[in-house]
Design an enzyme around this catalytic site. Structure first.
Site, PDB file in Angstrom:
ATOM      1  N   HIS A 208      36.874  57.352 -29.379  1.00 38.93           N
ATOM      2  CA  HIS A 208      36.765  59.028 -30.017  1.00 38.93           C
ATOM      3  C   HIS A 208      35.539  59.726 -29.094  1.00 38.93           C
ATOM      4  O   HIS A 208      34.584  58.892 -28.871  1.00 38.93           O
ATOM      5  CB  HIS A 208      36.361  58.763 -31.270  1.00 38.93           C
ATOM      6  CG  HIS A 208      36.386  60.248 -31.988  1.00 38.93           C
ATOM      7  ND1 HIS A 208      37.542  60.800 -32.093  1.00 38.93           N
ATOM      8  CD2 HIS A 208      35.436  60.911 -32.600  1.00 38.93           C
ATOM      9  CE1 HIS A 208      37.391  62.093 -32.587  1.00 38.93           C
ATOM     10  NE2 HIS A 208      36.177  62.384 -32.887  1.00 38.93           N
TER      11      HIS A 208
ATOM     12  N   HIS B 182      33.024  67.673 -32.180  1.00 40.40           N
ATOM     13  CA  HIS B 182      34.193  67.167 -31.759  1.00 40.40           C
ATOM     14  C   HIS B 182      35.381  67.466 -32.406  1.00 40.40           C
ATOM     15  O   HIS B 182      35.521  68.391 -33.284  1.00 40.40           O
ATOM     16  CB  HIS B 182      34.185  65.496 -31.934  1.00 40.40           C
ATOM     17  CG  HIS B 182      34.026  65.335 -33.545  1.00 40.40           C
ATOM     18  ND1 HIS B 182      34.479  64.005 -34.001  1.00 40.40           N
ATOM     19  CD2 HIS B 182      33.557  65.986 -34.592  1.00 40.40           C
ATOM     20  CE1 HIS B 182      34.456  64.220 -35.265  1.00 40.40           C
ATOM     21  NE2 HIS B 182      33.931  65.219 -35.695  1.00 40.40           N
TER      22      HIS B 182
ATOM     23  N   CYS C 265      40.845  64.399 -28.438  1.00 40.22           N
ATOM     24  CA  CYS C 265      39.402  64.653 -28.352  1.00 40.22           C
ATOM     25  C   CYS C 265      38.687  64.351 -27.329  1.00 40.22           C
ATOM     26  O   CYS C 265      37.751  65.113 -26.670  1.00 40.22           O
ATOM     27  CB  CYS C 265      38.890  63.637 -29.416  1.00 40.22           C
ATOM     28  SG  CYS C 265      39.485  61.899 -29.213  1.00 40.22           S
TER      29      CYS C 265
END
Ligand code: ZN
Length: 191
Positions: free
Chosen positions: A29, A41, A136
């Site tokens: 991530h 994010h 992401c």
């Protein structure tokens, strides 16, 4: 896959692209560290991370909903180890590194990176989360460089292609789908 893991993390500086493992290393991530222990994010699509109360520090509800969010670094890491994504990596080093940990292109200055991430946060303007076209890592790379390519996905395609002729076909299909949706989402973006 026999490739060295990333270097041990230094303390992040505002404007750094940071990442950590999720789901026991199944994927990583990514986000942009903007200072004051906060990270911007692009969250994953409609996946509950756990039935936990909202974070007392940043209010994060630990629900991934495909939106751009600003959360504290503890919520971002969720117990995993902080890693820093490297920019301006020379080609020979890039080829030896795990995909999704570094980029050949150079980062913009930190204040431009932070203002890009903040702009997306205010407009919630990066399109909906898509594992192949708009993820992401794309978000963070886009904030850092002004254009997006997800090396994590490229790495998956390379691994699929290494599986043989059937894998090459599957990889090509993924790459084609990725390229097409990339062009569509790219056209919608305004920065
Ligand atoms: Zn938090």
């Amino acid at each position: 896959m026999g490739q060295p893991e990333s270097k041990p993390a230094r303390f992040p500086q505002p404007g750094d692209h940071i990442y950590c493992r999720r789901k026991g290393g199944l994927y990583d991530h990514h986000g942009i560290y903007v200072g004051d222990d906060m990270v911007i994010h692009l969250q994953g699509a409609a996946k509950k991370l756990g039935a936990l109360p909202a974070c007392h520090k940043c209010g994060d509800k630990r629900v991934e909903n495909g939106e751009i969010a600003k959360v504290c670094i503890d919520c971002f890491l969720d117990g995993e180890t902080l890693q820093i994504y490297d920019y301006g990596v020379p080609l020979p080093e890039f080829m030896n590194r795990k995909r999704g940990t570094c980029c050949l292109r150079h980062s913009k200055p930190p204040h431009e990176v932070i203002s890009a991430a903040t702009g997306f946060l205010e407009r919630n303007g990066f399109g909906s989360y898509d594992m192949f076209a708009n993820n992401c890592e794309d978000f963070a790379v886009y904030c850092k460089t002004g254009s997006a390519v997800s090396y994590q996905i490229v790495g998956h395609i390379e691994r699929v292609s290494a599986a043989g002729p059937a894998g090459i076909l599957a990889g090509a299909a993924v790459a084609a789908a990725y390229g097409i949706s990339k062009a569509i989402t790219g056209a919608k973006r305004h920065n």
